[in-house]
Design a protein around this motif. Structure first.
Motif, PDB file in Angstrom:
ATOM      1  N   GLU A  43       0.826  -1.208   0.000  1.00  0.00           N
ATOM      2  CA  GLU A  43       0.000   0.000   0.000  1.00  0.00           C
ATOM      3  C   GLU A  43       0.864   1.264   0.000  1.00  0.00           C
ATOM      4  OE1 GLU A  43      -3.709   2.026   0.017  1.00  0.00           O
ATOM      5  OE2 GLU A  43      -3.268  -0.103  -0.246  1.00  0.00           O
ATOM      6  N   SER A  44       2.018   1.221   0.649  1.00  0.00           N
ATOM      7  CA  SER A  44       2.888   2.392   0.762  1.00  0.00           C
ATOM      8  C   SER A  44       3.673   2.669  -0.508  1.00  0.00           C
ATOM      9  CB  SER A  44       3.866   2.199   1.924  1.00  0.00           C
ATOM     10  OG  SER A  44       3.184   1.989   3.136  1.00  0.00           O
ATOM     11  N   LEU A  45       3.760   1.711  -1.419  1.00  0.00           N
ATOM     12  CA  LEU A  45       4.547   1.880  -2.639  1.00  0.00           C
ATOM     13  C   LEU A  45       3.750   2.486  -3.792  1.00  0.00           C
ATOM     14  CD1 LEU A  45       6.551  -1.481  -2.636  1.00  0.00           C
ATOM     15  CD2 LEU A  45       7.394   0.794  -2.040  1.00  0.00           C
ATOM     16  N   THR A  46       2.446   2.633  -3.602  1.00  0.00           N
ATOM     17  CA  THR A  46       1.626   3.178  -4.691  1.00  0.00           C
ATOM     18  C   THR A  46       2.028   4.612  -5.028  1.00  0.00           C
ATOM     19  OG1 THR A  46      -0.071   3.827  -3.083  1.00  0.00           O
ATOM     20  CG2 THR A  46      -0.331   1.688  -4.153  1.00  0.00           C
ATOM     21  N   GLY A  47       2.349   5.412  -4.003  1.00  0.00           N
ATOM     22  CA  GLY A  47       2.736   6.802  -4.230  1.00  0.00           C
ATOM     23  C   GLY A  47       4.069   6.947  -4.935  1.00  0.00           C
ATOM     24  N   PRO A  48       5.149   6.363  -4.420  1.00  0.00           N
ATOM     25  CA  PRO A  48       6.457   6.506  -5.073  1.00  0.00           C
ATOM     26  C   PRO A  48       6.481   6.006  -6.516  1.00  0.00           C
ATOM     27  CG  PRO A  48       6.720   5.643  -2.856  1.00  0.00           C
ATOM     28  CD  PRO A  48       5.266   5.664  -3.128  1.00  0.00           C
ATOM     29  N   TYR A  49       5.759   4.930  -6.791  1.00  0.00           N
ATOM     30  CA  TYR A  49       5.764   4.378  -8.144  1.00  0.00           C
ATOM     31  C   TYR A  49       4.654   4.954  -9.025  1.00  0.00           C
ATOM     32  CZ  TYR A  49       9.143   0.810  -6.704  1.00  0.00           C
ATOM     33  OH  TYR A  49      10.268   0.164  -6.258  1.00  0.00           O
ATOM     34  N   GLY A  50       3.702   5.681  -8.422  1.00  0.00           N
ATOM     35  CA  GLY A  50       2.611   6.254  -9.194  1.00  0.00           C
ATOM     36  C   GLY A  50       1.694   5.215  -9.803  1.00  0.00           C
ATOM     37  N   THR A 102      16.421   0.085  -4.483  1.00  0.00           N
ATOM     38  CA  THR A 102      16.489   1.368  -3.780  1.00  0.00           C
ATOM     39  C   THR A 102      16.845   2.518  -4.722  1.00  0.00           C
ATOM     40  OG1 THR A 102      18.842   1.132  -3.223  1.00  0.00           O
ATOM     41  CG2 THR A 102      17.245   0.200  -1.673  1.00  0.00           C
ATOM     42  N   LEU A 103      17.247   2.220  -5.960  1.00  0.00           N
ATOM     43  CA  LEU A 103      17.819   3.228  -6.854  1.00  0.00           C
ATOM     44  C   LEU A 103      16.847   3.727  -7.914  1.00  0.00           C
ATOM     45  CD1 LEU A 103      21.305   1.530  -7.442  1.00  0.00           C
ATOM     46  CD2 LEU A 103      20.677   3.228  -5.704  1.00  0.00           C
ATOM     47  N   THR A 104      15.617   3.233  -7.951  1.00  0.00           N
ATOM     48  CA  THR A 104      14.707   3.618  -9.030  1.00  0.00           C
ATOM     49  C   THR A 104      13.289   3.864  -8.526  1.00  0.00           C
ATOM     50  OG1 THR A 104      13.813   2.966 -11.198  1.00  0.00           O
ATOM     51  CG2 THR A 104      14.156   1.214  -9.582  1.00  0.00           C
ATOM     52  N   THR A 105      12.619   4.835  -9.170  1.00  0.00           N
ATOM     53  CA  THR A 105      11.189   5.054  -8.946  1.00  0.00           C
ATOM     54  C   THR A 105      10.390   4.682 -10.191  1.00  0.00           C
ATOM     55  OG1 THR A 105      11.427   7.374  -9.623  1.00  0.00           O
ATOM     56  CG2 THR A 105      11.531   6.893  -7.255  1.00  0.00           C
ATOM     57  N   ASP A 106      11.067   4.162 -11.196  1.00  0.00           N
ATOM     58  CA  ASP A 106      10.390   3.709 -12.414  1.00  0.00           C
ATOM     59  C   ASP A 106       9.793   2.328 -12.145  1.00  0.00           C
ATOM     60  OD1 ASP A 106       9.819   2.508 -14.969  1.00  0.00           O
ATOM     61  OD2 ASP A 106      11.117   4.003 -15.906  1.00  0.00           O
ATOM     62  N   PHE A 107       8.478   2.226 -12.203  1.00  0.00           N
ATOM     63  CA  PHE A 107       7.805   0.985 -11.848  1.00  0.00           C
ATOM     64  C   PHE A 107       8.196  -0.149 -12.781  1.00  0.00           C
ATOM     65  CE2 PHE A 107       3.942  -1.799 -11.698  1.00  0.00           C
ATOM     66  CZ  PHE A 107       4.096  -2.200 -10.378  1.00  0.00           C
ATOM     67  N   ARG A 108       8.412   0.152 -14.050  1.00  0.00           N
ATOM     68  CA  ARG A 108       8.803  -0.896 -14.993  1.00  0.00           C
ATOM     69  C   ARG A 108      10.191  -1.443 -14.661  1.00  0.00           C
ATOM     70  NH1 ARG A 108       7.787   2.486 -20.353  1.00  0.00           N
ATOM     71  NH2 ARG A 108       8.743   3.997 -18.932  1.00  0.00           N
ATOM     72  N   VAL A 109      11.101  -0.562 -14.272  1.00  0.00           N
ATOM     73  CA  VAL A 109      12.424  -1.016 -13.859  1.00  0.00           C
ATOM     74  C   VAL A 109      12.318  -1.855 -12.587  1.00  0.00           C
ATOM     75  CG1 VAL A 109      14.695  -0.273 -13.051  1.00  0.00           C
ATOM     76  CG2 VAL A 109      13.591   0.931 -14.949  1.00  0.00           C
ATOM     77  N   ALA A 110      11.466  -1.413 -11.656  1.00  0.00           N
ATOM     78  CA  ALA A 110      11.274  -2.162 -10.407  1.00  0.00           C
ATOM     79  C   ALA A 110      10.744  -3.566 -10.692  1.00  0.00           C
ATOM     80  CB  ALA A 110      10.323  -1.415  -9.479  1.00  0.00           C
ATOM     81  N   LEU A 111       9.797  -3.670 -11.632  1.00  0.00           N
ATOM     82  CA  LEU A 111       9.285  -4.994 -11.998  1.00  0.00           C
ATOM     83  C   LEU A 111      10.398  -5.858 -12.588  1.00  0.00           C
ATOM     84  CD1 LEU A 111       5.788  -4.211 -13.597  1.00  0.00           C
ATOM     85  CD2 LEU A 111       6.237  -5.317 -11.393  1.00  0.00           C
TER      86      LEU A 111
END
Length: 440
Positions: A43-50, A102-111
């Protein structure tokens, strides 16, 4: 200390005297972190990743998805080249990809990084199960798997709670916990030794494991790829073994349903905090750790099928209780049956699969079971998310989450029970191989 362990685990508590098994326990502290660190903070990651909550939950599915295809490959590699190279490589990749989050806010990169972590995991969890089966057999193997799962439970007690606390300071901080995998990889590389006589039909404690006739006749050489694959396929095609393999997916489906929706229930539906969601996973994990210490005693006294079904019923009841909880304290209490039922059923399934194969095919069969288990784990967030979305427009989001969770609980009992009736759990109540395990 020894007397306390004897009381808790039973006569087979001396498995802890084996140095190689202690190395496996150390690595077992890392194995559950892939899901447990992310679960309390979805739930807390919705904001940082948009992204939406349903999209954030894909971080769990992205982690489990590679195992569907790659876990069998890791088993083949482990049978051919040894357990240690695969385990150490998996730990290193898991840790490096996790820290990179820890180094990215791009959701696609995170996936993508979560997919890489999932690739790393394919060399961790299945290999730990297989290597434990190399070291012990019979009730001792069930006890060892239970003790190993207790180490998993200890990890699940600490890291989700830490993740829930750390995310309050910065969204990246929970991912830094994955750095713990790197020193563990180094220690395992330096201290773990491959079990002696792999492929010769003997376990490290001197007892013959359940053998496969074709494998014994093939000369028992590790690395006989074509013969090993043929033997594995012949074993897996037995309807009772196949039902056991498919049944392996049931506990994982329930557990990942719990991991996906625990923070949503606690934070969104009940107005709690991410740390409370982490505490819920910790409660389930403490229950898991305690319950699995009894796996050896349960197997020796009752066999596997009846306790496995009872454990599924208990876990399903806990999931339904979480879904219907009117308050955070009640939700926390629901974590107890979820953790206990999940861990016991999963431990007994894993122990059954290690006993259904010879040394030469154990890695392959266990990995096949873990791959099928990954189907359940990967499918739970996706299937439950789709069902919630379908019902939300008509019933509202909260009612949809609760209805779908209860439906999953009912389905786990029905499907799990049916597969147990068809399947072969490997040993009878005296710890002796059943007909399939002994003769196939």
């Amino acid at each position: 200390m020894s007397l306390s362990l004897d009381r808790l685990v039973g006569d087979d508590a001396d498995v802890l005297a084996d140095r190689d098994f202690r190395m496996l326990l150390l690595a077992s502290l890392i194995s559950p972190m892939g899901a447990s660190v992310v679960s309390p903070v979805v739930e807390s990651l919705t904001g940082p990743y948009g992204v939406s909550t349903a999209e954030a939950a894909l971080l769990l599915s992205a982690f489990t998805a590679p195992g569907i295809v790659l876990i069998p490959l890791s088993g083949v590699l482990a049978d051919r080249y040894g357990r240690k190279p695969v385990l150490v490589s998996g730990l290193a990749l898991f840790g490096l990809a996790g820290v990179a989050l820890t180094l990215t806010t791009d959701f696609r990169v995170a996936l993508g990084l979560r997919l890489l972590q999932g690739v790393g995991y394919t060399g961790i969890g299945p290999i730990l199960i297989t290597a434990t089966g190399d070291l012990f057999s019979g009730a001792r193997e069930s006890a060892a798997q239970g003790v190993r799962f207790t180490a998993v439970g200890a990890s699940l007690t600490v890291f989700p709670f830490l993740a829930g606390l750390l995310v309050a300071f910065a969204w990246q901080y929970p991912f830094a916990l994955y750095a713990a995998a790197l020193p563990v990889a180094a220690v395992v590389w330096l201290r773990f030794e491959e079990p002696a006589a792999l492929g010769q039909g003997d376990t490290a404690d001197g007892d013959a494991s359940a053998t496969d006739g074709d494998a014994a006749g093939s000369g028992g050489e590790r690395g006989d790829g074509r013969g090993g694959v043929r033997t594995l396929l012949a074993l897996a095609s037995d309807p009772r073994v196949a039902a056991t393999l498919v049944g392996r997916a049931v506990p994982g489906f329930l557990w990942f349903g719990f991991l996906t929706y625990n923070s949503i229930v606690v934070v969104r539906l009940l107005g709690g905090t991410p740390s409370a969601a982490g505490a819920l996973v910790a409660v389930a994990s403490v229950s898991s750790a305690v319950a699995t210490t009894q796996a050896g005693r349960i197997t020796a006294r009752f066999g596997r099928p009846a306790p496995t079904f009872a454990a599924l019923v208990v876990a399903a009841g806990g999931l339904a209780g979480l879904a219907l909880a009117p308050s955070v304290p009640v939700a926390l209490a629901a974590g107890v049956p979820v953790g206990a039922g999940f861990s016991v059923s999963l431990t007994l399934y894993r122990s059954a699969l290690t006993g259904l194969a010879s040394d030469d095919t154990r890695g392959g069969l266990v990995s096949l079971g873990e791959s099928i288990g990954r189907l359940g784990s990967t499918g739970a967030p996706v299937a439950m998310g789709a069902a919630v979305a379908l019902l939300a427009d008509a019933a509202g989001y909260a009612a949809a989450v609760r209805t779908v969770s209860v439906a999953v609980a009912v389905g786990v009992v029905a499907v799990g029970g049916t597969l147990l009736l068809v399947g072969d759990m490997g040993v009878d109540a005296d710890g002796e191989p059943t007909a399939t395990a002994a003769n196939d």
